[in-house]
Design a protein around this motif. Structure first.
Motif, PDB file in Angstrom:
ATOM      1  N   LYS A 185       0.827  -1.212   0.000  1.00 33.60           N
ATOM      2  CA  LYS A 185       0.000   0.000   0.000  1.00 33.60           C
ATOM      3  C   LYS A 185       0.859   1.258   0.000  1.00 33.60           C
ATOM      4  N   ASP A 186       1.959   1.230   0.775  1.00 34.13           N
ATOM      5  CA  ASP A 186       2.819   2.415   0.895  1.00 34.13           C
ATOM      6  C   ASP A 186       3.656   2.658  -0.353  1.00 34.13           C
ATOM      7  N   TYR A 187       4.176   1.580  -0.949  1.00 38.15           N
ATOM      8  CA  TYR A 187       5.137   1.741  -2.036  1.00 38.15           C
ATOM      9  C   TYR A 187       4.583   1.426  -3.419  1.00 38.15           C
ATOM     10  N   TYR A 188       3.496   0.651  -3.487  1.00 36.92           N
ATOM     11  CA  TYR A 188       2.893   0.299  -4.772  1.00 36.92           C
ATOM     12  C   TYR A 188       1.377   0.517  -4.676  1.00 36.92           C
ATOM     13  N   PRO A 189       0.956   1.759  -4.547  1.00 35.56           N
ATOM     14  CA  PRO A 189      -0.470   2.027  -4.320  1.00 35.56           C
ATOM     15  C   PRO A 189      -1.391   1.518  -5.434  1.00 35.56           C
ATOM     16  N   ASP A 190      -0.842   1.322  -6.623  1.00 27.94           N
ATOM     17  CA  ASP A 190      -1.656   0.790  -7.726  1.00 27.94           C
ATOM     18  C   ASP A 190      -1.586  -0.731  -7.802  1.00 27.94           C
ATOM     19  N   GLY A 191      -0.805  -1.352  -6.915  1.00 35.03           N
ATOM     20  CA  GLY A 191      -0.636  -2.801  -6.941  1.00 35.03           C
ATOM     21  C   GLY A 191      -1.929  -3.538  -6.611  1.00 35.03           C
ATOM     22  N   LYS A 192      -2.118  -4.660  -7.286  1.00 33.03           N
ATOM     23  CA  LYS A 192      -3.303  -5.491  -7.066  1.00 33.03           C
ATOM     24  C   LYS A 192      -2.875  -6.889  -6.618  1.00 33.03           C
ATOM     25  N   GLU A 193      -3.277  -7.285  -5.437  1.00 35.73           N
ATOM     26  CA  GLU A 193      -2.930  -8.607  -4.896  1.00 35.73           C
ATOM     27  C   GLU A 193      -3.704  -9.688  -5.638  1.00 35.73           C
ATOM     28  N   CYS A 194      -2.976 -10.671  -6.180  1.00 32.44           N
ATOM     29  CA  CYS A 194      -3.654 -11.764  -6.892  1.00 32.44           C
ATOM     30  C   CYS A 194      -3.517 -13.110  -6.187  1.00 32.44           C
ATOM     31  N   CYS A 195      -2.537 -13.249  -5.299  1.00 35.70           N
ATOM     32  CA  CYS A 195      -2.386 -14.477  -4.507  1.00 35.70           C
ATOM     33  C   CYS A 195      -1.730 -14.120  -3.174  1.00 35.70           C
ATOM     34  N   ALA A 196      -2.062 -14.874  -2.161  1.00 31.43           N
ATOM     35  CA  ALA A 196      -1.408 -14.730  -0.856  1.00 31.43           C
ATOM     36  C   ALA A 196      -1.293 -16.107  -0.238  1.00 31.43           C
ATOM     37  N   TRP A 197      -0.130 -16.411   0.293  1.00 26.57           N
ATOM     38  CA  TRP A 197       0.061 -17.719   0.916  1.00 26.57           C
ATOM     39  C   TRP A 197       1.140 -17.646   1.988  1.00 26.57           C
ATOM     40  N   ALA A 198       1.270 -18.723   2.733  1.00 23.05           N
ATOM     41  CA  ALA A 198       2.281 -18.798   3.788  1.00 23.05           C
ATOM     42  C   ALA A 198       3.076 -20.083   3.621  1.00 23.05           C
ATOM     43  N   THR A 199       4.266 -20.089   4.196  1.00 26.65           N
ATOM     44  CA  THR A 199       5.094 -21.287   4.152  1.00 26.65           C
ATOM     45  C   THR A 199       5.751 -21.487   5.503  1.00 26.65           C
ATOM     46  N   GLN A 200       6.369 -22.633   5.680  1.00 26.23           N
ATOM     47  CA  GLN A 200       6.970 -22.983   6.961  1.00 26.23           C
ATOM     48  C   GLN A 200       8.304 -23.673   6.725  1.00 26.23           C
ATOM     49  N   ASP A 201       9.314 -23.257   7.488  1.00 28.28           N
ATOM     50  CA  ASP A 201      10.666 -23.765   7.279  1.00 28.28           C
ATOM     51  C   ASP A 201      11.236 -24.346   8.561  1.00 28.28           C
ATOM     52  N   CYS A 202      11.956 -25.454   8.429  1.00 26.21           N
ATOM     53  CA  CYS A 202      12.661 -26.061   9.556  1.00 26.21           C
ATOM     54  C   CYS A 202      14.021 -25.390   9.712  1.00 26.21           C
ATOM     55  N   MET A 203      14.281 -24.888  10.903  1.00 26.77           N
ATOM     56  CA  MET A 203      15.506 -24.141  11.186  1.00 26.77           C
ATOM     57  C   MET A 203      16.414 -24.973  12.093  1.00 26.77           C
ATOM     58  N   THR A 204      17.657 -25.160  11.685  1.00 26.54           N
ATOM     59  CA  THR A 204      18.592 -25.994  12.435  1.00 26.54           C
ATOM     60  C   THR A 204      19.390 -25.171  13.437  1.00 26.54           C
ATOM     61  N   LEU A 205      20.196 -25.853  14.225  1.00 28.14           N
ATOM     62  CA  LEU A 205      20.982 -25.188  15.260  1.00 28.14           C
ATOM     63  C   LEU A 205      22.091 -24.318  14.699  1.00 28.14           C
ATOM     64  N   ASP A 206      22.597 -24.655  13.511  1.00 29.54           N
ATOM     65  CA  ASP A 206      23.770 -23.973  12.969  1.00 29.54           C
ATOM     66  C   ASP A 206      23.590 -23.497  11.531  1.00 29.54           C
TER      67      ASP A 206
END
Length: 433
Positions: free
Chosen positions: A288-309
């Protein structure tokens, strides 16, 4: 919500297992890592089969931003500090080889493969970028230092990795999976040495690869201490100014960018699973702040396994399981890590020495600061009073208002409001009371 990849392609379907079987190698998990293992084993003439509890690529693979790059954030200074120059160099080489293998495979596949430069930037700490540049110099890798990028906000510095790549992951998988020996809707319920009980029959295998994102066997390997899961969010936005290359903030909760055709993918809003975070709100405010003419066509989430190092666990599941292998902990860089895993595990099974195997060994030291944080999180949530408990190891579940799910802050299992399992390491739905 579907990703832009899922929204544009239909993957082939495979049968469900309906009788007992025997095989040389059984792969459990039909994401990119498991499919690449199957592909390479088939090319090597090894008898194998792959089982997937739902549909292939129905988990994390379909939600990637699909950057194929050796640029994994500001990692190389950390690797030199923790492992030394030789192993840091091997990590780099393993991922360079993975990039080249994609390049060769994609030359014959219509999967929107495109050479791109990859950038890691900082908005407030130039010294971090300079330190990473020196580390890469020690490894003989030339990354160009940059003062500015074609972003709609100011940065303090960036590194450019030339000749990296991006692609459409499901178009790629659709082609390589066609002739593989796969069973879908076949859930591994119990594993006892070389016998796996599924909902469609018993499979006897000489060797077993667990490629289920987060390993589901708690008896070996201590993965419940060695990893946690991290959620991040993506918007696909039309009517924006194209951005050159693939870009990522050096901070874990910063923003990432890449284009796909005429669409800009904006990623970020990250947080540990089960904790609060920016979610899509941060991304939508940015657009909204930087691309006021932008139109959202997809939204999703993902999940990642994070290791100790910050290095994946690829190899023997534990010291005490000689014929059981694992590929997990890709730390947000699943494209090259999946290819590295497939090569290391295939070489291991055919008896070939892999020069990079020691770097990714799951049996390496656990003595890292993150171990204390993981243990504290587990204890705190085990003691937290709640009627909603994760069936994995009993941690208290937290309500995720944005995604309308019950999430486990210990190990990242997630459940729908009706108790149906969304993400592992839990293997069962929530019990109804």
């Amino acid at each position: 919500m579907q990703s832009i990849w899922s929204d544009s392609i239909q993957l082939p379907q495979f049968p469900r297992l309906q009788r007992d079987q025997k095989t040389n190698v059984l792969i459990i998990g039909g994401g990119l890592a498991g499919i690449l293992c199957a592909y390479m084993l088939q090319k090597s003439g090894i008898d194998y089969m792959l089982v997937e509890a739902k549909r292939i690529c129905s988990g994390i693979t379909k939600n990637t931003t699909a950057k194929i790059t050796v640029q994994h954030g500001l990692i190389y200074h950390k690797l030199i500090k923790n492992f030394g120059i030789e192993k840091a160099f091997m990590y780099l080489r393993a991922n360079q080889d993975a990039l080249e293998q994609y390049r060769q495979l994609c030359a014959h596949i219509n999967c929107d493969f495109k050479e791109q430069n990859a950038f890691v930037y900082t908005r407030d700490d130039r010294k971090k970028i300079e330190k990473e540049a020196r580390a890469l110099q020690c490894l003989g890798f030339e990354a160009k230092y940059m003062e500015t990028l074609a972003l709609p906000f100011a940065i303090c510095g960036a590194l450019c990795f030339n000749n990296q790549a991006q692609f459409h992951p499901l178009k790629f998988i659709k082609e390589i999976v066609r002739d593989l020996h796969v069973y879908e809707k076949t859930k591994a319920i119990e594993l006892n040495k070389n016998i796996v009980v599924t909902n469609g029959g018993t499979i006897t295998a000489d060797k077993i690869i667990v490629a289920t994102h987060f390993p589901f066997l708690n008896k070996h390997g201590s993965y419940f201490l060695k990893m946690y899961q991290h959620r991040s969010y993506v918007l696909a936005v039309e009517h924006t100014i194209p951005i050159e290359g693939m870009l990522v903030d050096e901070k874990q909760d910063g923003l990432s960018f890449r284009n796909h055709k005429n669409v800009l993918l904006v990623g970020g809003g990250s947080h540990r699973t089960g904790k609060s975070g920016g979610n899509w709100r941060v991304l939508r405010k940015f657009v909204k702040d930087y691309y006021p003419d932008g139109k959202e066509c997809c939204a999703w989430a993902t999940q990642d396994c994070m290791t100790l190092d910050s290095v994946p666990y690829i190899g023997q599941y534990s010291k005490h399981t000689p014929n059981l292998y694992v590929a997990t902990g890709f730390n947000k860089w699943g494209m090259t890590s999946s290819m590295v895993a497939a090569r290391i595990l295939t070489d291991r099974i055919i008896g070939k020495n892999n020069p990079y195997a020691s770097v990714f060994s799951p049996s390496r030291t656990m003595l890292r600061p993150q171990l204390v944080l993981n243990a504290f999180e587990s204890v705190a949530n085990l003691l937290y009073p709640s009627s909603k408990r994760c069936p994995h190891l009993g941690c208290a579940l937290k309500w995720n208002e944005d995604e309308r799910s019950w999430d486990c802050p210990c190990h990242g299992s997630r459940f729908q409001t009706n108790g149906e399992l969304i993400d592992n390491p839990a293997t069962d739905d929530l019990k109804r009371k």
